[in-house]
Design a protein around this motif. Structure first.
Motif: not given
Ligand SMILES: Cc1ncc(COP(=O)(O)O)c(C=O)c1O
Length: 317
Positions: A90-96
């Motif tokens: 249920g978590a969001l992802t942020l990719w650099d």
């Protein structure tokens, strides 16, 4: 964190770029409700397997933020797999994407990535100070708020009303006037990447790196250079890192005397960026020969620190 208000943890790893970790830690601090940054350590200093996130990500995780390709070692995370693990909890992802965009195809849609950021001055040819970019998955755009709300992100940008009504869609994430000249200069750089095609660029990038690693094995390993990137191209971006006990002074000698400009990253890491758009196989062969020359001719000696201090450490330039 506001998108996941009942969760308090951001998960990252200790290979992420310092700015990413600093800003995540600072955000957790500003929220001041027990939010924290959880760092998954790398066991070998090169990569972190996707399986490690199975353990670290749980019901408390609001966000998983990682560099797709790690700035020091060139390790490439399995973006789709880690995103799947995060979503399962249920978590969001942020990719650099700073070290992968422009050097390989990245299918954010197929992997169902939530958020991505990156800089444009590496493989997108933007040059120093070029603007960064932000990706927000379309269905999230209306759910998320811009913490740096500004006039350009307002629904009616030019009425200069004092109320703040965010624009629809991705425009709400604008803040103020962008660097227009730098943005304009992005266009020819992006055109070149699009014309070459990301599949072909990735193909050449892997071929260049494999060629360089073969030269390392035959010519440079015997001179004390260590491969500090994954050996498997599937796990690598477009740069290859070599360690050496005299990494710092080798770096200075290469720059001062041999017209090669690698990046040095403490304590011992020489980072060789192979931009597939314009790096040739002849360039790579020449690079290997100069890496050899700097050691065989002892050119690094005069750059060593006095009083027997260790050669491993931050650059002095
Ligand atoms: C992975 C990664 N993220 C972010 C940055 C920071 O970019 P900027 O200095 O443009 O903010 C860098 C810079 O090299 C980077 O390597």
């Amino acid at each position: 964190m506001q998108a996941r208000p009942d969760r308090i943890e951001i998960v990252s790893d200790d290979l992420n770029f310092p700015s990413d970790l600093h800003s995540l830690a600072q955000s957790a601090r500003l929220l001041d409700k027990g939010h924290r940054l959880r760092i998954v350590p790398s066991e070998d200093g090169i990569g972190v397997p996707a399986a490690s996130f199975e353990e670290a990500v749980g019901q408390q995780t609001a966000l998983v933020c990682l560099s797709h390709v790690v700035f020091k070692s060139g390790f490439r995370h399995d973006l789709a797999e880690v995103t799947r693990v995060a979503h399962r909890e249920g978590a969001l992802t942020l990719w650099d994407l700073s070290h992968s965009v422009g050097a390989m195809p990245i299918d954010l849609h197929a992997a169902d990535v939530d958020l991505a950021v990156g800089c444009t001055y590496k493989y997108l040819n933007g040059g120093p100070g070029a603007p960064a970019f932000l990706y927000v998955r379309r269905d999230l755009q209306e759910q998320l708020a811009n913490p740096l709300a500004g006039w350009m992100g307002r629904a009616s940008m030019f009425d200069f009303d004092l109320s703040y009504e965010p624009a629809d869609g991705i425009r709400r994430f604008l803040t103020g006037t962008p660097p227009v000249l730098s943005l304009a200069m992005m266009e020819p750089g992006l055109d070149l990447v699009a014309a070459a095609g990301l599949d072909r660029l990735r193909h050449k990038s892997v071929a260049l790196s494999e060629f360089f690693i073969a030269l390392w094995r035959s010519e440079l390993e015997p001179l004390g250079y260590r491969l500090q990137s994954p050996g498997d191209p599937e796990q690598r971006g477009s740069h290859v890192s070599l360690g050496h006990d005299h990494g710092r002074s080798i770096d200075l000698a290469l720059i001062d005397e041999l017209f090669v400009i690698p990046d040095f990253r403490a304590p011992d890491n020489l980072r060789i960026g192979m931009a597939p758009l314009y790096t040739s196989f002849a360039d790579v062969a020449e690079l290997a020969s100069r890496l050899s020359q700097v050691v065989v001719e002892g050119r690094y000696e005069k750059y060593r620190l006095p009083n027997g201090r260790s050669d491993a450490g931050p650059t002095v330039t």
